[in-house]
Design an enzyme around this catalytic site. Structure first.
Site, PDB file in Angstrom:
ATOM      1  N   HIS A   1       1.098  -1.114   0.184  1.00  7.91           N
ATOM      2  CA  HIS A   1      -0.240  -0.045   0.277  1.00  7.91           C
ATOM      3  C   HIS A   1       0.732   1.184   0.283  1.00  7.91           C
ATOM      4  O   HIS A   1       1.754   1.289   0.765  1.00  7.91           O
ATOM      5  CB  HIS A   1      -0.767   0.185   1.331  1.00  7.91           C
TER       6      HIS A   1
ATOM      7  N   SER B   1      -7.964   3.619   8.882  1.00  8.81           N
ATOM      8  CA  SER B   1      -9.421   3.424   7.662  1.00  8.81           C
ATOM      9  C   SER B   1      -7.766   2.482   6.970  1.00  8.81           C
ATOM     10  O   SER B   1      -8.521   1.404   6.065  1.00  8.81           O
ATOM     11  CB  SER B   1      -8.992   4.886   6.842  1.00  8.81           C
TER      12      SER B   1
ATOM     13  N   LYS C   1      -8.457  -2.170   5.796  1.00 12.93           N
ATOM     14  CA  LYS C   1      -9.172  -2.728   4.041  1.00 12.93           C
ATOM     15  C   LYS C   1      -8.219  -3.791   4.103  1.00 12.93           C
ATOM     16  O   LYS C   1      -8.440  -4.790   3.600  1.00 12.93           O
ATOM     17  CB  LYS C   1      -9.223  -1.807   2.977  1.00 12.93           C
TER      18      LYS C   1
END
Length: 432
Positions: free
Chosen positions: A90, A191, A195
């Site tokens: 990410h 957040s 995910k």
């Protein structure tokens, strides 16, 4: 008339605890997230809680509970039946950050599964899905079954995250965006990680950027965010590391969508800009080390075509044509050097805003993206230029977009005499 169910806690009490600098007990915090997701806690109350969190922070255990409660609001995927390790990456986003495109197939070429659930761009940072949708026929929406089959057969998948993953985050993210609480590190970390953990990957590498074009401009805050997310992953049983990387200058030479795909293919063909190659290799090594392959020869996979084979298979599996012509702009405008010298500065954020104004990004979630729009850099800081030499080219479908893009670039670059001291692209590695 049915009597309303009695709630075990009161949102005002939870808000007061955080307002006064206290730590919210686990049961109350889990309830707050759940009650907000199902509409019992109002937006105004969650906004007050988010602001109190921004001002007073959260303890590590609170952030863990918050993240876990957000995961519990939806489905949790699992890839245990694949028979091979899964590892994801990410990035906190930046200007010209197309690293996912060459990275996913590169890592997959070593027999590791890379489930890359990605998003669309908003504002000056482009979305991975927007870039890939430049490729004719390519589709972002896959079912869980399609995703699993592609991971088994191809090894890499880049697709849209389903609405079932952490729906609490989607609701809270939209609220933070309009209440001035986006910057709260506990809320950013929960957040992102809710995910990623719900996605079901075994391990995760984070690319946390700092500098002009980054979400976190300040290196100390970027470091705090990275440490918080690494701790969250570790506490949740996901092996997690982070690289702290520089985003003062655009990454690579292409900023946009179709042109970033083109540059990514150059990297997969063994070429491409040095900084894109360097970061792709650094992240691939991190990912493969977490997947148990510490001695993988990443450079060889780029040089011998294995990574390119993975890319072509990945694009074909999602309906795309890897040989198709990419969208080309109708209009271009090249800015040239007013004098000879050395390029001393190209600030990332203004270039990101300029590309956005050309149509490469969107101001609202429902806005379309113009895939051919963007900027191509002909030079980077440290390069010598002659008077009249091209510095960068703007691309758009309508020349009327050029003036506002050029306004954004006023004072964003500089030509001087002095040699440029280069800041390392990868500043630091952060582990649990």
């Amino acid at each position: 008339m049915t009597e309303a169910s009695i709630e075990p806690f009161d949102a005002v009490d939870v808000i007061r605890i955080k307002r006064d600098g206290g730590a919210v007990p686990e049961a109350e915090l889990r309830w707050m997230v759940d009650a907000y997701t199902r509409g019992y806690v109002a937006d105004a109350q969650m906004a007050a809680f988010a602001m109190a969190t921004l001002l007073n922070g959260m303890q590590r255990d609170e952030i863990r509970v918050m993240t876990d409660a957000m995961i519990a609001s939806g489905e949790r995927m699992s890839f245990t039946g694949l028979g091979k390790p899964t590892v994801d990456k990410h990035s906190t986003g930046g200007v010209g950050d197309k690293i996912t495109l060459p990275l996913a197939p590169l890592v997959a070429s070593f027999g590791v599964a890379v489930p890359q659930l990605s998003g669309r761009g908003l504002g000056h940072t482009g979305g991975t899905l927007d870039k890939l949708e430049s490729i004719p026929g390519w589709r972002a929406a896959l079912s869980n079954a399609e995703m699993t089959a592609q991971l088994r057969d191809v090894g890499a998948v880049i697709c849209a995250a389903g609405s079932g993953l952490a729906p609490a985050d989607k609701k809270l993210y939209a609220l933070r965006d309009v209440t001035g609480t986006v910057e709260a590190i506990p809320l950013i970390a929960s957040s992102i990680m809710s995910k990623k953990i719900a996605e079901g990957t075994d391990s995760l590498v984070l690319d946390v950027k700092f500098g002009s074009g980054a979400f976190m401009r300040d290196v100390d805050r970027a470091r705090e965010l990275a440490r918080t997310m690494v701790a969250l992953g570790t506490d949740s049983g996901v092996a997690t590391t982070a690289l702290l990387t520089n985003m003062d200058t655009p990454l690579g030479r292409a900023i946009g969508n179709a042109n970033e795909v083109r540059e990514s293919v150059e990297v997969l063909a063994g070429g491409g800009p040095a900084d894109v190659v360097e970061l792709t290799i650094a992240l691939a090594r991190e990912m493969l080390a977490l997947a148990g392959q510490r001695d993988a020869d990443v450079e060889a996979a780029l040089a011998d075509g294995r990574a390119m084979d993975s890319w072509r298979a990945m694009i074909l599996a999602q309906g795309g044509d890897p040989d198709a012509e990419l969208p080309a702009p109708r209009e271009t405008h090249t800015v040239t050097a007013p004098r000879a010298g050395i390029v001393t500065r190209m600030e990332a954020l203004p270039f990101g805003i300029a590309a956005w104004r050309l149509g490469a990004g969107r101001a609202r979630a429902e806005d379309p993206v113009i895939h051919a729009a963007g900027i191509d850099l002909h030079v980077k800081p440290g390069d010598s230029v002659a008077s009249g030499a091209p510095l960068f080219t703007l691309s758009a479908q309508d020349a009327a977009r050029f003036p506002r893009a050029l306004d954004a670039l006023e004072n964003a670059w500089e030509i001087g005499e002095a040699e440029v001291s280069r800041t390392p692209l990868v500043l630091e590695r952060i582990t649990a």
